[in-house]
Design a protein around this motif. Structure first.
Motif, mmCIF file in Angstrom:
data_model
loop_
_atom_site.group_PDB
_atom_site.id
_atom_site.type_symbol
_atom_site.label_atom_id
_atom_site.label_comp_id
_atom_site.label_asym_id
_atom_site.label_seq_id
_atom_site.Cartn_x
_atom_site.Cartn_y
_atom_site.Cartn_z
ATOM 1 N N ILE A 103 -9.690 7.234 -5.622
ATOM 2 C CA ILE A 103 -8.675 8.203 -5.182
ATOM 3 C C ILE A 103 -7.496 8.271 -6.153
ATOM 4 O O ILE A 103 -6.453 8.839 -5.840
ATOM 5 C CB ILE A 103 -8.207 7.937 -3.737
ATOM 6 C CG1 ILE A 103 -7.700 6.502 -3.577
ATOM 7 C CG2 ILE A 103 -9.318 8.216 -2.742
ATOM 8 C CD1 ILE A 103 -7.061 6.249 -2.214
ATOM 9 N N MET A 149 -5.305 -0.760 -2.758
ATOM 10 C CA MET A 149 -5.295 -2.209 -2.546
ATOM 11 C C MET A 149 -6.707 -2.778 -2.558
ATOM 12 O O MET A 149 -7.652 -2.157 -2.075
ATOM 13 C CB MET A 149 -4.620 -2.531 -1.210
ATOM 14 C CG MET A 149 -4.488 -4.011 -0.960
ATOM 15 S SD MET A 149 -3.171 -4.366 0.202
ATOM 16 C CE MET A 149 -3.012 -6.127 -0.021
ATOM 17 N N ILE A 184 0.572 7.584 4.679
ATOM 18 C CA ILE A 184 -0.742 7.954 4.154
ATOM 19 C C ILE A 184 -0.642 8.380 2.688
ATOM 20 O O ILE A 184 -1.445 7.961 1.851
ATOM 21 C CB ILE A 184 -1.360 9.046 5.033
ATOM 22 C CG1 ILE A 184 -1.784 8.390 6.353
ATOM 23 C CG2 ILE A 184 -2.529 9.726 4.354
ATOM 24 C CD1 ILE A 184 -2.064 9.348 7.452
ATOM 25 N N ASN A 225 2.582 -1.291 -0.151
ATOM 26 C CA ASN A 225 1.841 -0.191 0.479
ATOM 27 C C ASN A 225 2.038 -0.203 1.997
ATOM 28 O O ASN A 225 1.264 0.367 2.735
ATOM 29 C CB ASN A 225 0.350 -0.228 0.116
ATOM 30 C CG ASN A 225 -0.359 -1.448 0.649
ATOM 31 O OD1 ASN A 225 0.280 -2.407 1.071
ATOM 32 N ND2 ASN A 225 -1.677 -1.416 0.638
ATOM 33 N N MET A 233 1.508 -2.359 4.236
ATOM 34 C CA MET A 233 0.487 -2.917 5.112
ATOM 35 C C MET A 233 1.110 -3.868 6.134
ATOM 36 O O MET A 233 0.498 -4.181 7.149
ATOM 37 C CB MET A 233 -0.584 -3.659 4.300
ATOM 38 C CG MET A 233 -1.572 -2.745 3.587
ATOM 39 S SD MET A 233 -2.489 -1.645 4.668
ATOM 40 C CE MET A 233 -3.910 -2.652 5.061
ATOM 41 N N ARG A 277 -0.041 5.292 0.578
ATOM 42 C CA ARG A 277 -1.223 4.455 0.340
ATOM 43 C C ARG A 277 -2.225 5.139 -0.572
ATOM 44 O O ARG A 277 -3.095 4.493 -1.160
ATOM 45 C CB ARG A 277 -1.872 4.081 1.682
ATOM 46 C CG ARG A 277 -0.999 3.098 2.436
ATOM 47 C CD ARG A 277 -1.602 2.671 3.735
ATOM 48 N NE ARG A 277 -0.649 1.848 4.487
ATOM 49 C CZ ARG A 277 -0.596 1.790 5.794
ATOM 50 N NH1 ARG A 277 -1.429 2.492 6.525
ATOM 51 N NH2 ARG A 277 0.282 1.019 6.382
ATOM 52 N N LYS A 278 -2.114 6.447 -0.688
ATOM 53 C CA LYS A 278 -2.928 7.158 -1.653
ATOM 54 C C LYS A 278 -2.448 6.824 -3.074
ATOM 55 O O LYS A 278 -3.242 6.748 -4.008
ATOM 56 C CB LYS A 278 -2.776 8.662 -1.385
ATOM 57 C CG LYS A 278 -3.947 9.488 -1.815
ATOM 58 C CD LYS A 278 -3.762 10.901 -1.296
ATOM 59 C CE LYS A 278 -4.035 11.897 -2.392
ATOM 60 N NZ LYS A 278 -3.736 13.267 -1.966
#
Lengths: 253, 378
Positions: A166, A91, A83, A53, A55, A86-87
């Motif tokens: 989400i 995590m 963005i 993701n 990070m 990560r959607k």
């Protein structure tokens, strides 16, 4: 176990400054299964997890080479919106980290972030996420009190609820139960088995029993290298490599 | 002896601890004493013991023996114990001077209805009064005219006006800078910006005042086209510059100390860096940020030099920020040296000091209460 591949990496290398933390890792992670990353501390398993993701982007001086595909798309391509990524890839962290807001707002935050405005829709998703994280019955009467008032295990399940609210495709879990007592750990493990019906889960764990209990596939890392990756039953009963066998039998660690 | 050695076991630590305790205690004592001494000078105003009327009943010097000591002491503006230290001749001379002074007041002024007014009474300090020659009741601070007018309202408005302009300028700027430095800036930028802003606090306020007077006033006048070059707006902007490093520094600390895990959680949910900073970090740091603003308020309302130089020092009642104005602090600084020691002007100036102290104290207290409440909300 003939699920479709979802995450695919090709020769991924990660450098902190000049030191190489991941050494050419190739792995294929399949859809709607639980994949566990095991290995001694500092072996790069968490670092590798955070590649999915992006990070690691938050850390200075980190450079990543190779290819990392999710659903066939290169997530390190120049035009990728982190963005959106990560959607799709949620995590859960080692230490539960709910926001200092109410239980309700913790879950609603991600929804509002991605444009859900309708109150009744948010209410519905908050409830379904909390049910999904097996937390609803414990908190339904105090949705609007602070999330920091929950116990450690409840907080961690709230974080899972927040992540699933989400609707990501993949949930990354970085030692999600390592700071919890055995009873809370059991609850998290049961939850993971429940969640894999809908999500693909990649979990880093130090606890080998945990890996055997919950995962379908296990990857063993050692000093930045992927030593062995196979069905969990195979890794723990009949590993191909000597190093893996030494580790899973507790001869070194 | 064994374990029963008490503080003898580590005498140096014991001494160090007691010493530090004494230091912290002395800080509290100092605050208390300052308030006590400033308050003591202002006490006669609060008790109604001052009389600033221009024309007072004169006690003829021949009546000195007949007059009760406490009345005589008040008439001569000293305490009874001070009175006892003076011999009869000195006292008689002092009384003669009073008599002469009373006779020298021009007839026109003596007949003024305001000449007998004790202008240090509360109603004259706080309420408007229709002075002779004015068409309507007004708030007037004019301590050196023949009738001493001590209305506090123009000064209070002046202080609040400059402070509010200062905060309106400093708070958004310093919070934005703090948010940027703590959450968004690349580390190498942070290393330059943070000391840069904090260096502002190293500029003496008199230099900043001079800068406002020489450069800022004209520059802003060109932009806004206001009439008076020195006014509450210019002073407020300069005040804001003194408050920026303070607010920035405290707010930045508060924002930086928000756990990284909150930031990670928000980013992992797909928030942008800006959304994380604004929606997660700022609310989590709210108590500290609020404290920064409260301290900034204290800094602004207490600052003297900048307002003295840049505000125009006209004690007018007006909420227009482009009018010249005069603050409580600047008034004390400008007039204290001229005021007769122990006289009513002197007492009133000390009362202004007490007032300032009370205002900052109350603000800090209220600020603390709000902070506690914000902390509990999590």
């Amino acid at each position: 176990m003939s699920a479709a591949p979802l995450i695919e990496t090709k020769n991924v290398e990660l450098f902190y400054g000049s030191s190489r933390a991941l050494k050419g890792i190739d792995i294929t992670i399949k859809e709607k299964l639980v994949t566990a990353f095991i290995g001694p501390s500092g072996c790069g398993k968490s670092t590798f997890l955070r590649c999915f993701n992006r990070m690691n982007d938050l850390i200075d001086n980190v450079r990543i080479t190779g290819q990392c595909l999710i659903g066939g798309e290169d997530i390190y391509a120049k035009d990728v919106d982190v963005i959106e990524l990560r959607k799709r890839v949620g995590m859960v962290f080692q230490r539960s980290n709910p926001f200092p807001k109410s239980i309700y707002d913790n879950i609603a935050y991600g929804l509002r972030l991605h444009g859900t405005k309708d109150k009744s829709e948010i209410d519905g998703i908050v409830e379904s996420s909390l049910r999904g994280a097996a937390l609803w019955d414990e908190v339904k009467d105090r949705l609007h009190s602070s999330a920091l008032g929950l116990s450690g295990g409840q907080q961690q399940r709230l974080c899972i609820a927040r992540a699933i609210a989400i609707r990501p495709e993949i949930i990354l879990m970085d030692e999600p139960a390592s700071a919890l007592d055995p009873i809370a750990t059991v609850k998290i493990e049961e939850l993971i088995l429940e969640l894999k019906k809908e999500f693909t889960i990649v979990i880093v764990t130090h606890n080998m029993q945990q890996a055997t209990r919950i995962s379908d596939y296990t990857a063993f890392f050692y000093i930045g290298e992927l030593i062995e990756y196979d069905l969990t039953t195979k890794i723990f009963t009949n590993p191909a490599k000597k190093q893996t066998e030494d580790y899973v039998t507790g001869r070194f660690g | 002896m064994g374990i029963h050695r008490g503080h003898n076991a580590r005498p140096l630590e014991w001494i160090a601890e007691k010493f530090i305790f004494a230091v912290s205690l002395s800080a509290i004592a100092m605050v208390f004493l300052i308030f006590l001494f400033v308050g003591r000078e202002a006490l006669p105003v609060f008790l109604g013991d001052t009389d600033s009327a221009l024309v007072q009943t004169v006690i003829p010097s021949k009546d000195m023996e007949k007059t009760a000591p406490d009345r005589l002491a008040r008439y001569l503006g000293m305490s009874v114990s001070e009175l006892k230290t003076k011999d009869a001749d000195t006292l008689r001379t002092m009384m003669e001077i009073r008599e002469e002074a009373a006779n020298e007041v021009p007839a026109a002024v003596r007949d003024d209805k305001d000449a007998k007014v004790d202008t240090t009474e509360w109603r004259y300090l706080l309420k408007p009064h229709q002075w002779t020659g004015y068409p309507k009741p007004e708030y007037i601070w004019q301590p050196v005219s023949s009738i001493h007018k001590y209305n506090l309202v123009p000064l209070v408005i002046g202080s609040l006006k400059t402070t509010l302009v200062g905060l309106a300028f400093a708070v958004p700027l310093s919070l934005a800078a703090a948010l940027y430095v703590s959450q968004l800036a690349p580390p190498s930028w942070k290393e330059w910006i943070k000391p840069g802003i904090e260096f502002l606090s190293g500029i003496p306020s008199v230099v900043l005042g001079a800068f406002a007077f020489l450069v800022l006033a004209g520059f802003l006048q060109d932009i806004f086209g206001y009439r008076y070059r020195l006014n509450a707006f210019v002073a407020g902007i300069a005040l804001g510059l003194t408050a920026v490093p303070l607010i920035f520094s405290i707010a930045e600390d508060a924002l930086t100390s928000v756990p990284r895990s909150y930031v990670q959680a928000a980013l992992a949910l797909g928030a942008s860096k800006w959304q994380t900073a604004w929606q997660v970090v700022l609310p989590a740091a709210a108590p500290g940020v609020f404290a920064a603003i409260v301290l900034g308020f204290g800094r602004c309302i207490g600052e003297t030099m900048v307002v003295l130089i840049a505000s125009g020092n006209a004690s007018v009642v007006s909420w227009d920020i482009f009018d010249s104005t005069r603050s409580l602090t600047a008034t004390i600084a400008a007039e204290m040296a001229e005021a007769v020691n122990g006289g009513h002007h002197y007492r009133v100036l000390f009362m202004l000091g007490t007032l300032l102290f009370a205002v900052t104290f109350t603000t800090n207290l209220l600020g603390d209460a709000v902070m506690q409440r914000l902390k509990k909300q999590r």
